[in-house]
Write an enzyme that holds these catalytic residues in place. Structure first.
Site, short mmCIF file in Angstrom:
data_model
loop_
_atom_site.label_atom_id
_atom_site.label_comp_id
_atom_site.label_asym_id
_atom_site.label_seq_id
_atom_site.Cartn_x
_atom_site.Cartn_y
_atom_site.Cartn_z
N GLY A 97 0.53 -1.48 -0.19
CA GLY A 97 -0.22 0.20 0.57
C GLY A 97 0.87 1.04 0.42
N ARG A 100 3.75 6.24 1.65
CA ARG A 100 3.92 7.88 1.85
C ARG A 100 3.54 9.02 0.87
NH1 ARG A 100 10.49 8.22 -0.39
NH2 ARG A 100 9.83 6.53 -2.01
N ASP A 132 7.90 6.47 8.17
CA ASP A 132 7.70 7.80 8.70
C ASP A 132 7.00 9.00 7.58
OD1 ASP A 132 9.55 8.98 6.44
OD2 ASP A 132 10.96 9.79 7.49
N ARG A 183 3.50 13.62 -8.48
CA ARG A 183 3.07 12.46 -9.92
C ARG A 183 1.94 12.99 -10.12
NH1 ARG A 183 5.55 7.55 -8.48
NH2 ARG A 183 3.63 6.88 -6.78
N ARG A 190 -1.49 -0.73 -9.68
CA ARG A 190 -0.63 -1.85 -10.36
C ARG A 190 -0.99 -3.24 -11.03
NH1 ARG A 190 3.55 1.33 -7.36
NH2 ARG A 190 2.42 3.59 -6.45
N ASP A 259 4.38 -5.04 -7.42
CA ASP A 259 4.01 -3.13 -6.72
C ASP A 259 4.63 -1.94 -8.07
OD1 ASP A 259 6.08 -4.12 -5.42
OD2 ASP A 259 5.88 -2.36 -4.73
N ASN A 260 5.28 -2.33 -8.65
CA ASN A 260 6.00 -1.05 -9.16
C ASN A 260 5.87 -1.69 -10.75
OD1 ASN A 260 7.25 0.34 -6.90
ND2 ASN A 260 9.24 -1.00 -7.35
#
Length: 539
Positions: A97, A100, A132, A183, A190, A259-260
């Site tokens: 998921g 960030r 983070d 972006r 994906r 996932d890419n």
């Protein structure tokens, strides 16, 4: 920003959102707002892209630091983090998921295409795990440079709308300045999005997702007899074309996890990516790719492997009879390499100036060139650009008979003979004997027999030398994001707060197929000591 200015900005709708993904079932995403940052500053805003998207470019540029950091909510946005799974270096992770990244929403651009707008590095989400949710400045600038360069090169890719410095640190192996990247993508769906539901046995949401993808990306499939099988074929087709285009410009993605890999067929996630200098199919830059899984020459095979994972995720939709579903899936996966070869053939033939009419010896001509480039350690990009110059130069008189074209004893590791037409590059400035290109070779004379065979082959086509050279220059760039130039720009920005090299590099790369003599240094391969040998994931 003053209270009055904030109120005025809030009343405007600088981005006319229309959010289809947020209307999908709750299992697809988690609503989450960006976390404000300390002192946002707009580094670069892509005004041309904003206008292409039909946005209010003036308002976005005026308030860009606040909007693109997440400090000021955009009216109409429905921020969310998308759920997905994925195979990472071959190992399945059922829960990944957006850890960030936060999807603000979608717009319909001036061409009628639906596009996502996403903030990357905008704070923690329910999928952040121990992260983070932030991004360091270097990876943000890298993605800006590479994604816009890929667009200029004609490669399907996500785009860069803005980069914002946050004014607060992030903590990695050292303390680094933070940033947020905006972006734009056709979508962020994906292969791993399908895997997320398939791994849970949630066939209903696999179907919902497949239907959503067909509506959004492949509306021509709605009337197909077997639309979900047709979807698998369509995604395979786009990915085969995409990977062929990567090879054409020497691009190495570096982390081709499922996932890419987008369902839309765009390049996404530029963490440890790089562009090959010397031609070698084994080239790897990613510091985490210890086994070379995602090496330059392996990318077509990994593309096929990823399509097999998509086929597995779609299996329950392909046929009620499981045996027939498996048979259909296997056939679709097998067709991937045929599709790739067809696309690569078109790419590589254009790069060396061959037309549509094929001759029996064409594949050997391509293979022998690749062997030469490998053996002679020639720069991939410069070699093809200088070959275009050679195509325009007059043939030596008398032409020398082609000899010695058999592969030398130490042949390069091209995947196999059938794929040889899939990996080529060269380099330099070209007199009739190929001097500019020959100058890129360790042994300049090694090129002479191949040049003779190539010229003899070109002579059997009707295209004029000038027209052929012009066509070759349209597919063989002068400028790519040279790894050492990218690192130089990032180092100046991160370590010294100097963004001038970042700005200059973006400007040069916006016109990759032009010579731009004033910027010739950006076209040169690295000197000894400048070569980048490892790249790193932004997380």
């Amino acid at each position: 920003m003053s209270g009055a200015t904030t109120a005025a900005a809030d009343k405007a709708r600088p981005i006319p959102f229309d959010n289809s993904y947020a209307r999908l079932p709750d299992a697809f995403f988690a609503p989450v707002d960006p976390t404000p940052v300390a002192a946002p500053r707009l580094i670069r805003f892509n005004r041309a892209l904003a206008e292409e998207l039909g946005l209010d470019a003036d308002a976005l540029e005026r308030h860009g630091a606040a909007y693109f950091s997440g400090n000021l909510p955009l009216p109409g946005a429905l921020p969310l983090a998308m759920a997905y799974a994925g195979h990472q270096f071959g190992q399945f992770v059922p829960q990944l998921g957006d850890g960030r990244a936060i999807l603000l929403g979608e717009v319909i651009d001036r061409a009628g295409r639906r596009r996502d707008i996403q903030l990357k590095g905008a704070g923690q989400t329910p999928y952040s795990r121990s992260g983070d949710g932030r991004a360091a400045l270097g990876p943000v600038l890298r993605e800006y440079i590479i994604s816009e360069a890929m667009h200029a090169l004609g490669v399907p890719t996500t785009r860069a709308l803005a980069a914002v410095a946050t004014g607060q640190p992030v903590y990695r192996d050292r303390v680094l300045p933070g940033a947020v990247f905006t972006r734009v993508a056709s979508s962020h769906i994906r292969v791993g999005t399908f895997q997320f539901f398939a791994a849970r046995g949630d066939t209903e949401n696999v179907r919902v997702l497949a239907d959503h993808v067909i509506d959004r990306h492949y509306p021509e499939l709605k009337g197909a007899e077997k639309p979900w099988l047709a979807l698998l074929d369509a995604v395979a087709e786009r990915q085969a074309a995409l990977i062929a285009s990567w090879l054409g410009v020497g691009f190495i993605h570096g982390v081709m996890n499922t996932d890419n890999m987008t369902i839309s067929g765009e390049t996404i996630d530029f963490g440890p990516c790089a562009f090959m200098d010397r031609y070698d199919p084994r080239t790897v830059y990613s510091s985490i790719d210890h086994g070379g899984r995602y090496a330059f020459g392996n990318q077509p095979m990994i593309g096929q492997w990823n399509i097999a994972r998509l086929a597995e995720a779609l299996l329950a939709l392909l046929d009620e009879d499981q045996d027939k579903a498996v048979e259909a899936a296997n056939a679709a996966v097998a067709r991937f390499m045929e599709r790739f070869q067809a696309h690569w053939k078109g790419v590589i033939r254009a790069k060396i100036g061959l037309g549509d009419h094929e001759e029996e010896g064409d594949q050997a001509l391509i293979r022998d060139l690749l062997i030469l480039l490998y053996e002679q350690k020639a720069d991939y990009t410069l070699a093809f650009r200088r070959l275009a110059d050679a195509a325009e130069a007059p043939s030596p008189t008398p032409p020398r008979k082609a000899e010695g074209l058999d592969p030398p004893p130490r042949s390069p590791p091209v995947p196999n003979d059938a794929q040889a037409a899939s990996f080529s590059p060269l380099a330099g400035e070209m007199p009739a004997d190929g001097g500019g290109l020959a100058g890129l070779m360790e042994d300049p004379g090694a090129l002479t027999p191949w040049l003779a065979a190539w010229r003899a082959r070109l002579a059997r086509e009707a295209t004029s030398p000038q027209a052929r050279a012009a066509a070759m220059r349209r597919v063989n760039p002068t400028f790519i994001p040279r790894n050492h130039k990218v690192e130089e720009a990032l180092s100046a920005a991160v370590d010294h707060g100097d963004f001038s090299l970042f700005e200059a590099l973006n400007d040069v790369l916006a016109r990759p197929y032009e010579d731009q003599p004033a910027f010739s240094a950006y076209a040169q391969p690295p000197e000894p000591g400048e070569e980048v040998t490892a790249t790193f994931c932004g997380t």
